[in-house]
Design a protein around this motif. Structure first.
Motif, short mmCIF file in Angstrom:
data_model
loop_
_atom_site.label_atom_id
_atom_site.label_comp_id
_atom_site.label_asym_id
_atom_site.label_seq_id
_atom_site.Cartn_x
_atom_site.Cartn_y
_atom_site.Cartn_z
N VAL A 144 -2.40 13.52 4.54
CA VAL A 144 -1.76 11.97 4.40
C VAL A 144 -2.75 10.89 4.54
O VAL A 144 -3.19 10.79 5.77
N ASP A 145 -3.07 10.47 3.60
CA ASP A 145 -4.31 9.38 3.60
C ASP A 145 -3.56 8.06 2.90
O ASP A 145 -2.87 8.26 1.92
N GLY A 146 -4.39 7.10 3.05
CA GLY A 146 -4.14 5.89 2.29
C GLY A 146 -4.49 4.61 2.99
O GLY A 146 -4.86 4.84 4.34
N THR A 147 -4.33 3.35 2.51
CA THR A 147 -4.69 1.97 3.03
C THR A 147 -3.41 1.39 2.83
O THR A 147 -2.93 1.11 1.76
N GLY A 174 0.83 -1.33 0.22
CA GLY A 174 0.11 -0.09 0.08
C GLY A 174 0.73 1.28 0.13
O GLY A 174 2.02 1.17 0.19
N VAL A 175 0.09 2.34 -0.40
CA VAL A 175 0.87 3.70 -0.45
C VAL A 175 -0.06 4.67 0.41
O VAL A 175 -1.17 4.86 0.32
N LEU A 176 0.84 5.41 1.07
CA LEU A 176 -0.09 6.76 1.60
C LEU A 176 0.47 7.87 0.62
O LEU A 176 1.34 8.38 0.08
N THR A 177 -0.65 8.80 0.34
CA THR A 177 -0.66 9.97 -0.50
C THR A 177 -0.69 11.25 0.09
O THR A 177 -1.65 11.32 1.26
N LEU A 178 0.31 12.22 -0.21
CA LEU A 178 0.11 13.58 0.19
C LEU A 178 -0.80 14.22 -0.60
O LEU A 178 -0.81 14.53 -1.91
#
Length: 209
Positions: free
Chosen positions: A148-151, A124-128
């Motif tokens: 900062v969000d993601g799964t 998974g990746v966290l996105t700015l």
């Protein structure tokens, strides 16, 4: 460390996957996909850290007047920190990239290739997102802010939903050669029909390409 040697240090990593997943959110050009997309091990991430951290620690905060007001730059680096729920803390490390558009004061990026301190991969990746340079909050320096969000997905079958912010990122070096990116917020860890709420704290250290 030169730009070429830094890129070489992570060219055998999963940087290509980061670029593919996060390119849409980065307001300047992202690194081109690389031929080798293998995941970094914890030892390889620590090697990247050893190359960047001494130079980052040796320089001061970039004065506001030295942060460009036009053009853009791409930054690459590592991230370390933890995911914590009641009774359990998981230390993690990974890679991070960030694009900065100095003309529009916008930023974007991704963090991924996460690995636990025990060497277990986390997908998974966290996105700015909604990122910006805040030139007004501090008289002496430019502040970097972002959602900062993601799964994330662990090898134990857990799903980790991340909802956080970066509120006090900033540049270091005489012309903003480095970025410090502290991130924090909430997580929800789900496994089957159960879930636990917790927190995360991550710090990215990046160098200009």
């Amino acid at each position: 460390m030169t730009n070429s040697s830094f890129r070489a240090a992570i060219s055998v990593t999963a940087l290509a996957a980061l670029a593919a997943c996060g390119g849409a959110g980065v307001p300047v050009s992202t690194p081109a996909p690389l031929p080798d997309t293998s995941r970094l091990s914890i030892a390889e991430i620590q090697s990247v850290q050893r190359q960047i951290a001494p130079a980052y620690n040796a320089v001061g905060i970039t004065p506001k007047q030295q942060v460009p007001t036009s053009g853009g730059s791409s930054y690459l680096g590592y991230v370390t920190g933890d995911l914590t729920v009641p009774g359990r803390r998981t230390d993690v490390a990974g890679l991070m990239q960030m694009g900065v558009n100095f003309g529009t004061d916008r930023i974007g990026g991704t963090a991924g290739n996460f690995v636990t301190s025990d060497g277990a991969p986390i997908d998974g990746v966290l996105t700015l997102s909604n990122g910006r340079l805040d030139r007004g909050v501090n008289r002496s320096q430019v502040t970097i802010r972002s959602d900062v969000d993601g799964t994330l997905y662990t090898g134990a079958g857990e799903t980790v939903r991340v909802d956080g912010v970066m509120t006090n990122g900033g540049f270091k070096g005489s012309t903003g050669q480095f970025i410090g990116a502290p991130m924090y917020g909430d997580i929800t860890v789900s496994n089957g029909g159960t879930s636990q709420d917790g927190t995360f704290g991550l710090t990215g250290i990046l160098a200009r390409e």
